[in-house]
Design a protein around this motif. Structure first.
Motif, PDB file in Angstrom:
ATOM      1  N   GLU A 209       5.012  -3.978  -8.197  1.00  0.00           N
ATOM      2  CA  GLU A 209       4.601  -3.449  -9.490  1.00  0.00           C
ATOM      3  C   GLU A 209       4.508  -4.553 -10.545  1.00  0.00           C
ATOM      4  OE1 GLU A 209       7.584  -0.582 -10.290  1.00  0.00           O
ATOM      5  OE2 GLU A 209       6.967   0.789  -8.692  1.00  0.00           O
ATOM      6  N   GLY A 210       3.652  -4.340 -11.521  1.00  0.00           N
ATOM      7  CA  GLY A 210       3.500  -5.298 -12.614  1.00  0.00           C
ATOM      8  C   GLY A 210       2.182  -6.031 -12.534  1.00  0.00           C
TER       9      GLY A 210
ATOM     10  N   LYS B 279       0.840  -1.194   0.000  1.00  0.00           N
ATOM     11  CA  LYS B 279       0.000   0.000   0.000  1.00  0.00           C
ATOM     12  C   LYS B 279       0.879   1.251   0.000  1.00  0.00           C
ATOM     13  CE  LYS B 279      -0.434   0.123   5.064  1.00  0.00           C
ATOM     14  NZ  LYS B 279      -1.364   0.026   6.209  1.00  0.00           N
ATOM     15  N   GLY B 280       0.259   2.402  -0.240  1.00  0.00           N
ATOM     16  CA  GLY B 280       0.979   3.666  -0.243  1.00  0.00           C
ATOM     17  C   GLY B 280       1.224   4.177  -1.642  1.00  0.00           C
ATOM     18  N   SER B 281       1.659   5.430  -1.718  1.00  0.00           N
ATOM     19  CA  SER B 281       1.883   6.058  -3.022  1.00  0.00           C
ATOM     20  C   SER B 281       3.182   5.606  -3.680  1.00  0.00           C
ATOM     21  CB  SER B 281       1.907   7.586  -2.853  1.00  0.00           C
ATOM     22  OG  SER B 281       2.911   7.964  -1.911  1.00  0.00           O
ATOM     23  N   SER B 282       4.120   5.100  -2.884  1.00  0.00           N
ATOM     24  CA  SER B 282       5.406   4.642  -3.437  1.00  0.00           C
ATOM     25  C   SER B 282       5.701   3.228  -2.925  1.00  0.00           C
ATOM     26  CB  SER B 282       6.531   5.599  -3.037  1.00  0.00           C
ATOM     27  OG  SER B 282       6.286   6.895  -3.521  1.00  0.00           O
ATOM     28  N   PRO B 283       4.967   2.229  -3.397  1.00  0.00           N
ATOM     29  CA  PRO B 283       5.197   0.858  -2.942  1.00  0.00           C
ATOM     30  C   PRO B 283       6.524   0.319  -3.457  1.00  0.00           C
ATOM     31  CG  PRO B 283       3.659   0.858  -4.759  1.00  0.00           C
ATOM     32  CD  PRO B 283       3.916   2.299  -4.421  1.00  0.00           C
TER      33      PRO B 283
END
Length: 467
Positions: free
Chosen positions: A229-230, A220-224
């Motif tokens: 990703e993917g 979670k969060g804006s910059s995981p």
């Protein structure tokens, strides 16, 4: 001819030695291990060791009768055996000064040495602290599932942060966790981590939290993290290293290679920057291929201590531009309370009035680096130059052993003085007896030219001359 006083003294010495030898236990005594009732400490010997430990879990301490650390740790070990371990982990002691075969087999060169066995096979060596809590935590790890199972992220976080019977997070903050959104616990990669976890369980803690809930929490969060990703993120397991107040690190090697997982976890199983104590000194100072960079501080000097530790912490986190990543991978960084460890630091030439200071300990090379002038040029530069061999090390063996021996002598006064006096007296008596015996032999070898024969007639001298 009456025996001389020197000969009588020698006879007394021989008789004493023979009497002592007769009092030693022989291998003809009781046969195989007498398996005592649950919760007691066993005594193992050369002839019954293998038979004794061939079944179950065993914690064995190799000790020496004169070893002070053994005398202090022995009762702790017995307490654990009698009141906590029960029949789950049996405890035994081996007097390595008498059991020579076991001493050679397990290469016992220092005391105490504590080893853990399962069904006759050595699994690990106990390297934690000598307190009851540390010993019980080790026992809990040996009995627990090597790969703990969690379904809810809050339970996993509680395991990270709350003290339990198997660890104190303040002293042992590193954990390894397998995450996966759609991964089964039976997946081969998860089983590989479980195998690595079993091999590393004396020193490393592993868990798995598989499913949507744990994956969503850590992504979670804006910059995981990038592993979140993917489109297929979460379909394959991810192995993470967690430590409070530090950025998680994930394994980017082959999750099916158990040796690669073990190697990575062993390297990562060190706090980024922690306080050194009796509970972790052995493990931190004996990391293969790495030196221990130790910052000694005086807690009463708050301003200098705060600034100094902040600099060292930045180095440990890789945030110091003048401290390259290559150098960071070759060191373990920690700090120590200089007031509590005064005698230890003085062995390395560092005194309380000089703090804060740096000492670099190279356990593998049996050396250390302490140089006030080099340190004044910059801590980062000092460490890098030591790693690159540009600063001459000081030998740990002779320097530290002599200082510790002298400190032990002073701490044990007056008894140590009495023992030293007795040793000197024995040495003096030995040389007196030796010299006296030589004088008597010389007297017997001299022949008086006028000495009479048994018939009472003087023995004539040979006055013949060579023709």
């Amino acid at each position: 001819m009456r025996p001389t006083w020197a000969a009588r003294a020698a006879l007394v010495l021989v008789a004493t030695v023979l009497t002592m030898a007769a009092s030693l236990p022989s291998a003809a005594e009781a046969g195989l291990l007498d398996r005592k009732k649950k919760g007691e400490t066993h005594e193992l010997k050369d002839f019954n060791f293998d038979e004794g430990i061939k079944e179950g879990r065993w914690l064995v301490m190799f000790h020496a009768p004169w070893c002070g650390h053994c005398k202090r740790f022995g009762p702790v070990l017995s307490d654990a055996a009698e009141n906590y371990f029960g029949d789950e982990i049996k405890v035994a002691k081996v007097d390595a000064t008498l059991q020579k075969k076991l001493k050679s087999r397990f290469e016992i060169n220092s005391y105490p040495r504590v080893m853990y066995f399962e069904d006759g096979e050595k699994v690990a060596e106990y390297r934690s602290g000598r307190s009851l809590d540390a010993l019980l935590a080790f026992g809990e790890r040996m009995l627990a599932d090597p790969l703990r199972h969690f379904e809810k992220p809050e339970d996993l976080l509680a395991w990270f942060s709350q003290p339990s019977t198997e660890r104190d997070p303040a002293k042992d903050p590193v954990s390894f966790v397998v995450l996966g959104k759609t991964v089964s616990p039976e997946a081969k990669s998860v089983q590989t981590v479980a195998e690595a976890a079993k091999a590393l369980r004396p020193s490393a803690l592993f868990a798995e939290c598989l499913g949507e809930a744990c994956w969503a929490h850590f992504c979670k969060g804006s910059s995981p993290p990038s592993f979140c990703e993917g489109a297929d993120a979460g379909d394959a397991p991810v192995l993470l290293r967690f430590e409070a107040n530090e950025v998680p690190v994930w394994f980017q090697g082959d999750m099916l290679d158990v040796e690669a997982v073990k190697t990575w976890a062993s390297t990562q199983n060190v706090p980024v920057f922690t306080e050194l104590g009796t509970h972790n000194f052995q493990s931190l100072s004996a990391q293969p291929g790495r030196m221990l960079v130790l910052g000694a501080v005086n807690p009463d000097d708050r301003k200098n201590t705060t600034q100094f530790l902040s600099k060292l912490r930045a180095m440990a986190r890789g945030q110091a531009s003048s401290f390259p990543e290559d150098a960071l991978s070759r060191v373990v960084m920690a700090h120590i309370d200089g007031k509590a460890w005064t005698a230890f630091l003085e062995d390395y030439g560092i005194f309380l009035d000089d703090l804060p200071r740096i000492v670099i300990i190279d356990t593998e090379g049996d050396a250390f680096y302490e140089d006030l002038e080099e340190e004044a040029k910059g801590v980062e530069q000092f460490v890098v130059r030591a790693l690159d061999g540009e600063i001459s090390p000081q030998s740990s063996g002779i320097v530290l052993s002599s200082k510790r021996l002298w400190r032990s002598f002073l701490r044990s006064l007056p008894m140590s003085g009495v023992i030293l006096a007795l040793v000197l007296l024995v040495v003096i008596m030995f040389f007196v007896v030796l010299c006296a015996s030589e004088f008597e032999l010389e007297d017997d070898a001299i022949t008086d030219p006028d000495e009479t024969t048994a018939a009472g007639v003087a023995e004539p001298r040979d006055t013949k001359k060579t023709q």
